[in-house]
Design an enzyme around this catalytic site. Sequence first.
Site, mmCIF file in Angstrom:
data_model
loop_
_atom_site.group_PDB
_atom_site.id
_atom_site.type_symbol
_atom_site.label_atom_id
_atom_site.label_comp_id
_atom_site.label_asym_id
_atom_site.label_seq_id
_atom_site.Cartn_x
_atom_site.Cartn_y
_atom_site.Cartn_z
ATOM 1 N N GLY A 12 -1.388 14.334 -3.952
ATOM 2 C CA GLY A 12 -1.361 13.369 -2.632
ATOM 3 C C GLY A 12 0.038 12.916 -2.251
ATOM 4 N N VAL A 28 -0.094 13.039 1.624
ATOM 5 C CA VAL A 28 -0.775 11.958 2.318
ATOM 6 C C VAL A 28 -0.055 10.542 2.094
ATOM 7 C CG1 VAL A 28 -3.146 10.731 2.258
ATOM 8 C CG2 VAL A 28 -3.009 13.355 1.869
ATOM 9 N N LYS A 45 11.144 17.862 5.502
ATOM 10 C CA LYS A 45 10.531 18.594 4.395
ATOM 11 C C LYS A 45 11.572 19.719 4.155
ATOM 12 C CE LYS A 45 7.276 20.382 1.785
ATOM 13 N NZ LYS A 45 6.630 19.625 0.560
ATOM 14 N N GLY A 78 9.668 16.206 -1.212
ATOM 15 C CA GLY A 78 10.054 17.270 -1.948
ATOM 16 C C GLY A 78 9.013 18.131 -2.086
ATOM 17 N N SER A 80 -3.840 9.423 -5.507
ATOM 18 C CA SER A 80 -5.341 9.594 -4.857
ATOM 19 C C SER A 80 -6.378 8.630 -5.746
ATOM 20 C CB SER A 80 -5.722 11.096 -5.181
ATOM 21 O OG SER A 80 -7.147 11.320 -4.779
ATOM 22 N N PRO A 101 -6.223 5.800 -1.299
ATOM 23 C CA PRO A 101 -7.544 6.070 -1.696
ATOM 24 C C PRO A 101 -7.771 7.467 -1.634
ATOM 25 C CG PRO A 101 -7.676 4.649 0.221
ATOM 26 C CD PRO A 101 -6.346 4.921 -0.027
ATOM 27 N N GLY A 107 -9.417 11.151 -0.757
ATOM 28 C CA GLY A 107 -9.870 11.533 0.311
ATOM 29 C C GLY A 107 -9.225 10.707 1.627
#
Length: 233
Positions: free
Chosen positions: A14, A17, A37, A110, A171, A200, A202
């Site tokens: 995750g 996200v 990135k 990273g 997550s 969370p 998802g």
Amino acid sequence: MTVLFVTGTGTGIGKTVTTAALAAAALAAGRSVAVLKPAQTGVGPDEPGDAAEVARLAGAVTAEELARFPEPLAPATAAARAGRAQVGPQEVADAAEKLAASHDLVLVEGAGGLLVRFDADGHTLADAARRANAPVLVVAEAGLGTLNATALTALALRSHGLRCAGVVIGSWPAEPDLASRCNLDDLPAAANAPLLGLVPEGAGSLPPAAFRSAAPRWLAPALGGSGAFRLPG
């Protein structure tokens, strides 16, 4: 914090996200955000990478990559197999500094964990963060096994003279098991740093508008989140 490096205790936990949640919270507070990135692996020339995914979820961020390699491998290996130039730590630090001159927050995501090799000399994200003089946020898993991985990452940060900005669970399950619930108390001790977020499970599948609205509630104020953030009791 103008520049914040984001690492993980492994892959697929995750990190992207979480980076998007950090960006969304900062944008909601009226801050300008850039996402860097250093080395994107495992995607083709025309495919969206992690920085693009952050922009899709979070909104109007400046998204940059320094290098892209097609095979899903560690950056040093992927670059060598592709016959392309590797990414060095000073290049990452310089790019972050340049973005920081025109943005309120720069998030450097990273590849994999903290000590994944970026070049043939063995440089890692930790070397880049040290040259940038930036703190590092650790994204960890929720359940069994995360304490050891988090403690090892924190130890590596200290050995490189870096400050751990905190830990975010990338997550958080809708129905956490016993280990996950206990880890809410144990992760800060493992990292010697506070637990500052629960993203969370998802969350990356939410519509962007819903993601942006909810993201500040997933993070503590120290990471730009809202005062609504609470750890489950």
